[in-house]
Design a protein around this motif. Sequence first.
Motif: not given
Ligand code: KG4
Length: 360
Positions: A121, A142-144, A169, A173, A186-187, A190, A292-293, A296, A323-324
């Motif tokens: 990342h 991110s989500g994690g 994230g 969620d 998240g999306p 947003d 991922g976040v 936003n 995102t990943d």
């Molecule tokens: O990096 P990622 O693809 O996977 C992980 O390593 O977790 O991040 C995914 C996270 C999810 O929680 C998703 O809801 C969040 O990123 N996310 C967002 C947006 N797009 C993805 N959160 C807020 N706003 C967004 N536009």
Amino acid sequence: MRILGIETSCDETAAAVVETTDDLARPWAVRSSVISSQADIHREWGGVVPEIASRQHVADICGVVERALSDAGVRAADIDAVAVTQGPGLVGSLLVGVSFAKAFAAARALPVVAVHHLAGHIESLVLEHGELPLPAVVLVVSGGHTSLYFVPSRGVYRLVGQTRDDAAGEAYDKVAKLLGLGYPGGPAVDALAETGRDDVVSLPLPRFTHADRNEAPADLKVDEFPPSVRKMAEFSFSGLKSAAVRHLEKHGPGNVADFCASFQRVVVGTLVDRLFAVAGALGAKSVGIVGGVSANRRLRRDVLARGQRERMPVFVPPVSLSTDNAAMIAAAGLRRMAMQGASPLEFNAQATLPMASDRS
Ligand code: KG4
Ligand code: ZN
């Protein structure tokens, strides 16, 4: 050098071909990047189901790699090395990528390099913008993960602090789930927040208060940064999540767009404030937000505006690299190969994994 990157840490099966360039300021060029998302499959369950995720990776990995090679206009014989995410992530998912990468490399006597997902990342910034002004402070969100890294020199990532409970994230969620907005949330939050007022619902700022709630992670070197700086880098989002639950139980969502905008104001405000506080304290010459976040819209707008106000260069990857994806893993793999050489083939997938520069 031309490297094949493989990423299967969560619910995206991804492969990419990335090459080194002669330009020291822009060291890598992406030849292809293919992502097969399982989001549609997991949506039905309201979140990622680990067992289903690993089975789906098995089904998809060969096709995704073939596509990455053909998009890049190369054959397997044209690949010089393989980079793969070793962790952190879902161990069953990681295992698929690691086994594939080792088999692909063994069949052609190629070197394999094990990559930390968060190093990937962080390097997504360099893929897009070229080498950063260093030292830099990078927020991985991110989500994690919600983690702040200090990057004193190329390829060195020092953890300053991270969330003691939920990742940002994850909070997005969960709130989206409560509001019935589906997965991933998240999306959706947003998009809705863009049309709402952010001062309608009052939710408390997430603040870490219980010093002993969770053990400090293994790669957090307690003596490396002053306690005041480490404190700035500590996040907590579970209090905010509980406040959102209580508010919804008591008052109902009301205007959902206003609720989303109000929730988002608190999350984004905290992320941006902490990032700049740590950057200031550590004398950073640039800051970045990845993961991922970082897709936003409000976070992007607010961090860029803050950077302009404070004359601090701000870097954010394009949404395709937020995102990943495997291009970032390939890039981090090239960095690691250049610094430390290939990984011994005994390495295995690891659900929790300290950062390489903290291991050596
Ligand atoms: O990096 P990622 O693809 O996977 C992980 O390593 O977790 O991040 C995914 C996270 C999810 O929680 C998703 O809801 C969040 O990123 N996310 C967002 C947006 N797009 C993805 N959160 C807020 N706003 C967004 N536009
Ligand atoms: Zn990620």
